[in-house]
Design an enzyme around this catalytic site. Structure first.
Site, PDB file in Angstrom:
ATOM      1  CG  ASN A 104       5.884  26.769 -16.279  1.00  0.00           C
ATOM      2  OD1 ASN A 104       6.308  26.571 -17.423  1.00  0.00           O
ATOM      3  ND2 ASN A 104       4.694  27.302 -16.042  1.00  0.00           N
ATOM      4  CG  HIS A 119       0.193  27.026 -16.147  1.00  0.00           C
ATOM      5  ND1 HIS A 119      -0.146  28.342 -16.335  1.00  0.00           N
ATOM      6  CD2 HIS A 119       1.213  27.006 -15.253  1.00  0.00           C
ATOM      7  CE1 HIS A 119       0.647  29.089 -15.573  1.00  0.00           C
ATOM      8  NE2 HIS A 119       1.475  28.302 -14.909  1.00  0.00           N
ATOM      9  N   GLY A 131       3.059  35.183 -11.383  1.00  0.00           N
ATOM     10  CA  GLY A 131       3.797  36.207 -12.122  1.00  0.00           C
ATOM     11  C   GLY A 131       3.517  37.624 -11.642  1.00  0.00           C
TER      12      GLY A 131
END
Ligand code: PEP
Length: 260
Positions: free
Chosen positions: A12, A102, A180
């Site tokens: 992604n 998401h 992340g």
């Protein structure tokens, strides 16, 4: 992992890489990922919308066996939705997999469970495969609510979807606190949550649970990919940061060659 479920490693790229940079990354990946790799593992790449046509052309021209993916779409087929992209537009570009729900779409752009369910159904209606993302926040995990949050997201995300369609889908369990951040769920916790995802699907749709592919996402890296992928209910990985660099993404695709 069950033998019938082919692993799916998805990159992604989020809002990174213009179409020149995307082309360069695809070309670098083709030098690093071998025929044996793609015989063993499905690979999808999910560029930003502006790059999709360029990446499609490159994959087709060079016969690169990666699946083309998108990160998002609208659920309507056409209309006054400035800035949005219809599922049929993605299908026409040869997109196979569309990420739906998401956590960044849910949390930053306010996508609701009802919208996400409409997108799942629109993607399926256009003969593409939704990657339905589910996952809890850190507060929800610490409050012992991770399973109930994810169960609710799956129940609403799969509403009015038939069992054979569910069997063809991918569900990505992505704990929000691991996306992340460099923090990864332990392999045991990731397995427990992915097993729970499969059990929810089993309660809803019986044996579709044996076929649905469950990905883990959240700071997957070359160093943790093999351990995560060795878990019986983890059939793939949804990779953000580490998919932006050819060496690290190729290494994740090649997890089966790593030592744990
Ligand atoms: C993601 O983009 O879905 C993701 C899991 O990102 P990262 O791998 O960077 O945590």
């Amino acid at each position: 992992m069950s033998e019938e479920r082919r692993p799916l490693i998805s990159g992604n790229w989020k809002m990174h890489l213009n179409h020149f940079e995307a082309l360069k990354l695809v070309q670098e990946l083709t030098y690093l990922v071998s025929r044996d790799d793609v015989d063993a593992v499905d690979v999808s790449v999910h560029p930003p919308f502006t790059d999709i046509r360029t990446v499609q052309t490159s994959l087709e021209a060079d016969k690169i066996p990666f699946f083309l993916g998108a990160q998002h779409c609208h659920f309507e087929e056409k209309g006054a939705f400035t800035g949005e992209v219809a599922p049929s537009m993605l299908a026409k570009l040869g997109v196979s997999y569309v990420i739906v729900g998401h956590s960044e779409r849910r949390e930053v752009f306010g996508e609701t469970d009802a919208m996400i369910n409409a997108k799942v159904r629109a993607v399926l209606a256009n003969e593409m495969t939704p990657i339905l993302c589910v996952g809890e926040t850190l507060d929800e995990r610490e409050a012992g609510e991770a399973e109930s949050k994810v169960t609710g997201q799956i129940q609403s995300g799969l509403a009015k979807v038939k069992a054979d369609q569910v069997a063809s889908m991918v569900i990505a369990y992505e704990p929000i606190w691991a996306i992340g951040t460099g923090k990864t769920a332990s392999a045991e916790d990731a397995q427990a949550m992915c097993e729970s995802v499969r059990n929810v699907v089993r309660d809803l749709h019986g044996s579709a649970a044996d076929a649905v592919r469950v990905q883990y996402g959240g700071s997957v890296k070359p160093t943790n990919a093999k351990e995560l992928m060795s878990q019986p209910d983890i059939d793939g990985a949804l990779v953000g940061g580490a998919s932006l660099e050819a060496e690290s993404f190729a290494s994740i695709v090649q997890y089966r060659l790593h030592q744990i």
